[in-house]
Scaffold this motif. Structure first.
Motif, short mmCIF file in Angstrom:
data_model
loop_
_atom_site.label_atom_id
_atom_site.label_comp_id
_atom_site.label_asym_id
_atom_site.label_seq_id
_atom_site.Cartn_x
_atom_site.Cartn_y
_atom_site.Cartn_z
N ALA A 46 0.83 -1.22 0.00
CA ALA A 46 0.00 0.00 0.00
C ALA A 46 0.85 1.26 0.00
O ALA A 46 0.44 2.29 -0.53
N THR A 47 2.04 1.20 0.56
CA THR A 47 2.90 2.37 0.62
C THR A 47 3.64 2.62 -0.70
O THR A 47 4.22 3.68 -0.89
N TYR A 48 3.59 1.64 -1.61
CA TYR A 48 4.27 1.76 -2.90
C TYR A 48 3.30 1.84 -4.08
O TYR A 48 3.69 1.62 -5.21
N VAL A 49 2.05 2.13 -3.78
CA VAL A 49 1.04 2.28 -4.83
C VAL A 49 0.42 3.66 -4.69
O VAL A 49 0.17 4.13 -3.59
N GLU A 50 0.17 4.30 -5.83
CA GLU A 50 -0.49 5.60 -5.83
C GLU A 50 -1.90 5.44 -6.36
O GLU A 50 -2.11 4.93 -7.46
N TRP A 51 -2.86 5.87 -5.57
CA TRP A 51 -4.28 5.82 -5.94
C TRP A 51 -4.66 7.15 -6.59
O TRP A 51 -4.06 8.18 -6.32
N PRO A 52 -5.72 7.14 -7.44
CA PRO A 52 -6.12 8.38 -8.11
C PRO A 52 -6.49 9.50 -7.14
O PRO A 52 -6.31 10.66 -7.45
N ASP A 53 -7.00 9.17 -5.96
CA ASP A 53 -7.40 10.19 -4.99
C ASP A 53 -6.34 10.42 -3.91
O ASP A 53 -6.64 10.88 -2.83
N ALA A 54 -5.09 10.10 -4.25
CA ALA A 54 -4.00 10.21 -3.27
C ALA A 54 -3.94 11.60 -2.66
O ALA A 54 -4.00 12.60 -3.35
N GLY A 55 -3.86 11.64 -1.35
CA GLY A 55 -3.70 12.90 -0.64
C GLY A 55 -4.98 13.69 -0.46
O GLY A 55 -4.97 14.73 0.17
N GLN A 56 -6.09 13.20 -0.99
CA GLN A 56 -7.33 13.95 -0.91
C GLN A 56 -8.22 13.51 0.25
O GLN A 56 -9.25 14.12 0.49
#
Length: 186
Positions: A46-56
């Motif tokens: 999970a720490t090495y994957v970026e989701w489309p809503d990252a940081g939101q």
């Protein structure tokens, strides 16, 4: 040049490499150890994957676990105080008939045929990291699949499945995968 290389490695990638070395040092023969290793990998994935809503969002990061009480228990022990970005890590056990809505990661334990397909289809097209431990699961739409190779826990990754889910996998994670599938996704 070597000191600079070490300074570039993030502490988390060093942790992942140490986990891989530990798995190499001792073969996985204890099912509880295997569950703990896989739970640690799930958190690190999970720490090495970026989701489309990252940081939101600061809502919990939910990992749904299906067909694996041991891995669910191991991840629940690991979860308190852990975060994915700013999101607290939460483990939710799922059983047949449950909806996987609201999960960011779905782990489907050893499952066969229709059951595996149903879980993967339930989150198809959604930004959900699907992790499995079933031979051939990448061809059914899994993004990451655990494999045991010479009694060591390894994993393989399907980039097309990740792309279909709008997930970006770090090159650091790709570099330690046993196999990276780059062909077309199912």
């Amino acid at each position: 040049m070597q000191p600079r290389f070490h300074s570039l490695l993030a502490p988390t990638i060093r942790w992942l490499l140490l986990a891989l070395l530990a798995c190499n040092a001792a073969a996985i023969t204890d099912p509880n150890l295997e569950a703990r290793v896989k739970a640690a990998f799930l958190y690190k994935f999970a720490t090495y994957v970026e989701w489309p809503d990252a940081g939101q969002s600061e809502a919990p990061f939910v990992v749904g676990i299906v067909e694996s009480d041991q891995i669910a228990a191991a991840l629940q022990l690991l979860a308190p105080g852990r975060h994915i970005g700013r999101r607290p890590l939460v483990v939710r056990r799922l059983k047949t008939g449950d909806s996987p809505n609201g999960v960011q990661m779905l782990f489907v334990g050893q499952s066969t045929g229709a059951a595996l397909k149903t879980w993967i289809d339930n989150v198809r097209g959604q930004p959900v990291l699907v992790v499995t431990e079933t031979e051939g699961a990448l061809t059914q739409g899994s993004v990451i699949n655990f494999v045991l190779a010479e009694q060591h826990v390894r994993f393989e990754i399907s980039l097309p499945a990740a792309e279909q889910r709008h997930l970006k996998i770090s090159s650091r994670l790709l570099s330690v995968a046993r196999q990276v599938q780059t062909g077309s996704a199912p």
